[in-house]
Write a protein that holds these residues in place. Structure first.
Motif, PDB file in Angstrom:
ATOM      1  N   GLY A 156       5.966  10.090  -3.076  1.00  0.00           N
ATOM      2  CA  GLY A 156       5.192   9.438  -4.138  1.00  0.00           C
ATOM      3  C   GLY A 156       5.774   8.118  -4.577  1.00  0.00           C
ATOM      4  N   ARG A 157       6.912   7.695  -3.997  1.00  0.00           N
ATOM      5  CA  ARG A 157       7.571   6.454  -4.418  1.00  0.00           C
ATOM      6  C   ARG A 157       7.945   5.615  -3.204  1.00  0.00           C
ATOM      7  NH1 ARG A 157      11.543   9.318  -8.918  1.00  0.00           N
ATOM      8  NH2 ARG A 157       9.849  10.259 -10.136  1.00  0.00           N
ATOM      9  N   THR A 158       6.972   5.472  -2.319  1.00  0.00           N
ATOM     10  CA  THR A 158       7.181   4.699  -1.092  1.00  0.00           C
ATOM     11  C   THR A 158       5.984   3.796  -0.874  1.00  0.00           C
ATOM     12  OG1 THR A 158       8.491   6.451  -0.077  1.00  0.00           O
ATOM     13  CG2 THR A 158       7.535   4.821   1.406  1.00  0.00           C
ATOM     14  N   ALA A 159       6.227   2.553  -0.514  1.00  0.00           N
ATOM     15  CA  ALA A 159       5.150   1.594  -0.256  1.00  0.00           C
ATOM     16  C   ALA A 159       5.417   0.848   1.038  1.00  0.00           C
ATOM     17  CB  ALA A 159       5.022   0.609  -1.412  1.00  0.00           C
ATOM     18  N   ASP A 160       4.329   0.658   1.803  1.00  0.00           N
ATOM     19  CA  ASP A 160       4.420  -0.224   2.963  1.00  0.00           C
ATOM     20  C   ASP A 160       4.259  -1.662   2.490  1.00  0.00           C
ATOM     21  OD1 ASP A 160       4.643   1.950   4.657  1.00  0.00           O
ATOM     22  OD2 ASP A 160       2.480   2.093   4.999  1.00  0.00           O
ATOM     23  N   VAL A 161       5.009  -2.563   3.096  1.00  0.00           N
ATOM     24  CA  VAL A 161       4.891  -3.988   2.791  1.00  0.00           C
ATOM     25  C   VAL A 161       4.046  -4.617   3.882  1.00  0.00           C
ATOM     26  CG1 VAL A 161       6.151  -6.118   2.324  1.00  0.00           C
ATOM     27  CG2 VAL A 161       7.178  -3.921   1.736  1.00  0.00           C
ATOM     28  N   LEU A 162       2.981  -5.308   3.500  1.00  0.00           N
ATOM     29  CA  LEU A 162       2.037  -5.878   4.461  1.00  0.00           C
ATOM     30  C   LEU A 162       2.072  -7.391   4.395  1.00  0.00           C
ATOM     31  CD1 LEU A 162      -1.040  -3.589   3.694  1.00  0.00           C
ATOM     32  CD2 LEU A 162       0.821  -3.156   5.288  1.00  0.00           C
TER      33      LEU A 162
ATOM     34  N   ARG B 218       0.847  -1.180   0.000  1.00  0.00           N
ATOM     35  CA  ARG B 218       0.000   0.000   0.000  1.00  0.00           C
ATOM     36  C   ARG B 218       0.883   1.230   0.000  1.00  0.00           C
ATOM     37  NH1 ARG B 218      -1.861  -0.561   6.301  1.00  0.00           N
ATOM     38  NH2 ARG B 218       0.008   0.412   7.207  1.00  0.00           N
ATOM     39  N   LYS B 219       0.313   2.323  -0.427  1.00  0.00           N
ATOM     40  CA  LYS B 219       1.063   3.569  -0.453  1.00  0.00           C
ATOM     41  C   LYS B 219       1.529   3.911   0.961  1.00  0.00           C
ATOM     42  CE  LYS B 219       0.794   8.406  -1.877  1.00  0.00           C
ATOM     43  NZ  LYS B 219      -0.050   9.472  -2.456  1.00  0.00           N
ATOM     44  N   GLY B 220       2.781   4.305   1.080  1.00  0.00           N
ATOM     45  CA  GLY B 220       3.331   4.584   2.405  1.00  0.00           C
ATOM     46  C   GLY B 220       4.001   5.937   2.487  1.00  0.00           C
ATOM     47  N   GLU B 221       4.315   6.322   3.698  1.00  0.00           N
ATOM     48  CA  GLU B 221       5.037   7.567   3.962  1.00  0.00           C
ATOM     49  C   GLU B 221       6.065   7.310   5.052  1.00  0.00           C
ATOM     50  OE1 GLU B 221       2.547  10.825   4.958  1.00  0.00           O
ATOM     51  OE2 GLU B 221       1.455  10.829   3.056  1.00  0.00           O
TER      52      GLU B 221
END
Length: 803
Positions: A655-661, A645-648
């Motif tokens: 704009g180029r960061t994702a959380d790994v779930l 999912r989009k992350g911060e």
């Protein structure tokens, strides 16, 4: 420790034992021999020469034409460029046909029109380390004693007909920091006796105490101090045999007085110091702790400021030496010295270690004092030095020793039974064999009521408990003789746990993907400790950090990995891909210690593919690294449970960061460094990831099952959707999978379009959907029904289909 076998042979009979064989025996007994150096290897035809004439070369200002008697019928003409060559000298000559280290062969030659029949050599040209060459000859040829005979073999005169063993000593074997210590070890291995050096000498009628007073103000740090006084000495060069032995041991010769103290240091392992009695100026030696800010200039020419816990030797007024570390320049022996005070003392190891470390001053003396010297050799070493000064410097030893002695010199008593030894070794060594080993070691003992009562020699400070005796018996009996057995247990020894197997899979995959493993510090600065952390907790600080940069335990692997990337790119390595498997430290656990959690992280910059002539350059981007993480999840059997999912995160591009779930809970992050972070670290576009490896590896997964290759064809359908730019592709993919049914096997994005002919604020995303039934061939009607169901669900959520 460098051990000359010529020197060693004076104390123990090693005749008939080849150097390599002796080195092997010593190594097998527990002291590793790092090197066996045959000092004459490759050398031949090197003799003593007598320079009869020395005249300047007519065609060269820096060359001399020398006429040299080398023991042949006619003198030889040799051209020499050494600045210190002169007529009348006895020198080292390599005659034509001689070989020097490195295979250099000496031939007849012409230099500026003049013939040269050989070479006059410096010690460095014979393989001596420049650090041990006497300073007087450091930049020129070496001058031999006047009594040397022309034509005599120079190798024997210089002690080069010798083999030197280089021992790699462990900290507990400080006894082997001396020739006598090595002699006892060698004698035990070879079942030989040890011959001790001669310390007897004549004494003058005048007592030493008439010339010198002694006052010890800090007996806890200096429980034993012995001073010998030798007068009427003549300071000069040492005899060749003494210089040769010192150089073989890695010690530079200075003059006969200083060389004798260094010789006894290497022989007994007991540091000594020689003071110029007249320079003391007070007829007294006082040992005390320094005053705050007191200053001394040491023998290395450096002025050092002292602290109150530093122990110093004084003349009653000012320091003349730092106890156990280095002497002072104000009492140094020099060419005009006539009376010498020999210091032989025992200084507290803790005191010397602390002083040496704080002053940044290490010496051969401090190394031995720190480990603890033999208390029963202190006075004997002083007597040995006095005897040598009488012999080699013409000195007159005053009677008696000025002595302060409150040192406990009793040996440690250790009781151990043969059964205890055999139980620990898992074997049956006969009682008689153990007795023989103790005799070879020169360990006094009694056999009482089935036990050995052993008085460990004070030279062996490492023998204090029964287990030390077990080790001594084992190593002299032979480690090779200890039988190999497997542990008796229900489990198979040596296997990996499932967690360890998975961790190994992670490392192998990442290395196969082109990343190199890095190992970085667990300690970082407080400001960096929580940067990029997946989870934060109270930080753990060290009570006594080595520096502020290493004061706090890390909570993320990324800061140090990025520092490693910066280090490599700064050295012209434009493409860097690193990963690390390591622990982060989060707060405090139930046991009061920081909670360790294992993570895996990576940092990649530069080209992702090689850029060879068959392929273009592909710059690493977010999706390259996302693919690495997805494939890693597949290797661990977690693909179906992993999502994004989009992350911060501070420091990463918004704009180029994702959380790994994993199962809907965050276990990691992937992202590009924020441009400001890249600039601060002097990096180009850099992508990073960090995962909670412990969570991933502890996740239960279904065992891998073989799935047959489908016999029936698949059917692909494409669908293009127009949605607002804020809508994430993952949301659309989840809707597709939720409404497709069991026939859908794969969903893949193959196009994203934003631009002309697209409404403002909108984008087009195209998916390729693959349908398959492994048991039969699907019909168009079945696929169309499923496809229409998907389209209806997407349109219900606001998506528009494009034709």
């Amino acid at each position: 420790m460098k051990v000359s076998l010529n020197w060693l042979s004076e104390y123990v009979d090693i005749e008939g034992v080849e150097p390599a064989e002796l080195a092997e025996k010593i190594t097998r007994s527990g002291i590793e021999v790092d090197a066996v150096d045959n000092r004459s290897e490759g050398l031949k035809n090197i003799v003593v020469g007598h320079v009869l004439e020395c005249n300047q070369h007519p065609q060269a200002d820096k060359l001399n034409i020398c006429v040299v008697d080398v023991g042949e019928e006619e003198p030889s003409q040799i051209i020499c460029g050494a600045p210190n060559v002169a007529a009348g000298q006895k020198v080292i000559v390599a005659r034509p046909g001689a070989r020097l280290p490195g295979g250099m062969k000496i031939k007849k030659a012409k230099l500026r029109g003049e013939e040269s029949h050989g070479m006059i050599c410096s010690l460095q040209e014979l393989g001596f380390d420049g650090k041990v060459v006497p300073k007087a000859y450091a930049s020129g040829i070496y001058v031999l004693p006047e009594e040397s005979r022309p034509g005599q073999d120079a190798l024997g005169l210089l002690g080069l007909n010798d083999t030197v063993l280089e021992l790699d000593l462990t900290p507990n074997r400080s006894d082997a920091l001396s020739m006598l210590g090595v002699a006892y070890e060698t004698a035990a291995i070879l079942s030989k006796e040890v011959t001790l050096p001669e310390t007897a000498h004549d004494e003058a009628a005048v007592p030493a105490s008439d010339l010198l007073g002694l006052r010890i103000e800090s007996p806890e740090a200096n429980p034993l101090y012995a001073a010998k006084v030798v007068r009427n000495v003549t300071v000069g060069e040492s005899p060749e045999w003494l210089k040769a032995r010192l150089m073989a041991a890695g010690v530079r010769p200075h003059n006969n007085i200083v060389d004798i103290t260094n010789y006894v240091l290497m022989e007994y392992g007991q540091p000594l110091h020689a003071f110029d009695y007249d320079r003391l100026g007070t007829k007294e030696i006082a040992v005390r702790h320094a005053a705050k800010g007191e200053v001394i200039e040491t023998l290395d020419g450096t002025e050092r400021s002292l602290e109150p816990h530093h122990l110093v030797i004084t003349n009653g007024r000012e320091p003349v030496a730092i106890a156990g570390v280095m002497g002072g320049a104000n009492s140094e022996v020099h060419d005009g010295t006539t009376t010498v005070v020999i210091e032989a003392a025992y200084f507290s190891p803790a005191s010397v270690r602390k002083t040496s470390r704080e002053l940044g001053l290490r010496s051969d003396a401090s190394t031995r004092f720190e480990k603890g010297v033999d208390p029963n050799r202190v006075v004997e070493a002083g007597e040995r030095a006095a005897a040598l000064m009488a012999e080699l410097a013409g000195g007159e030893v005053l009677s008696g020793t000025v002595l302060f002695d409150e040192l406990d010199k009793e040996p440690k008593r250790v009781a151990v039974s043969p059964d205890f030894i055999n139980e620990r070794l898992g074997m049956k060594i006969p009682f008689e064999e153990m007795e023989e080993i103790l005799k070879r070691l020169k360990f006094p003992y009694e056999a009482v009521n089935g036990q050995f009562i052993i008085d460990a020699p004070t030279r062996r400070v490492d023998i204090t408990i029964p287990e030390d005796i077990v080790e001594e018996i084992a190593r002299l009996y032979g480690y090779d003789e200890i039988p190999a057995t497997l542990p008796v247990t229900e489990s198979i020894p040596g296997g990996l746990s499932p967690y360890q197997e998975k961790r190994r899979t992670v490392r192998r995959y990442l290395e196969g993907a082109g990343l190199y493993q890095a190992i970085t510090y667990s300690l970082t600065s407080e400001s960096e400790s929580q940067k990029f952390a997946l989870e934060t907790a109270p930080v753990t600080r060290l009570l006594m950090p080595m520096s502020e940069d290493r004061s706090t335990l890390r909570q993320s692997l990324l800061p140090h990995l990025l520092a490693a990337v910066t280090y490599n790119t700064a050295r012209q390595t434009s493409s860097v891909a690193l990963y690390e498997v390591g622990s982060v430290f989060l707060g405090e656990g139930e046991d009061g210690l920081p909670t360790e959690v294992e993570h895996v992280a990576g940092a990649i910059t530069g080209d992702w593919s090689g850029g060879g002539w068959q392929e273009g350059h592909k710059q690493v981007d977010f999706y390259s690294v996302k693919g690495v993480v997805e494939e890693l999840a597949a290797k661990l059997g977690l693909s179906e449970n992993l999502s994004f999912r989009k992350g911060e995160m501070d420091g990463l591009h918004p704009g180029r960061t994702a959380d790994v779930l994993l199962n809907g809970q965050q276990v990691g992050v992937i992202g590009q460094l924020h441009p400001s972070e890249q600039k601060a670290r002097d990096l180009k576009e850099t992508i990073v990831f960090e995962l909670n490896l412990q969570r991933l590896l502890n996740e239960d997964t279904e065992p891998l099952l073989y799935t047959p290759v489908p016999k029936f064809p698949s059917i692909s359908r494409d669908i293009a959707l127009v949605v607002p730019k804020a809508v994430e592709a993952a949301t659309l993919e989840n809707t597709i999978r939720a409404n497709a049914g069991s026939m859908l096997k794969e969903v893949r994005i193959f196009d994203v379009y934003e631009g002309e002919r697209m409404e403002e604020g909108m984008k087009s995303i195209a998916f390729s959907l693959t349908y398959l039934d492994p048991e039969r061939t699907l019909t168009d009607e079945e696929v169309t029904e499923a496809h229409n169901r998907i389209v209806a669900a997407l349109e219900a959520e606001g998506a528009q289909t494009r034709n």
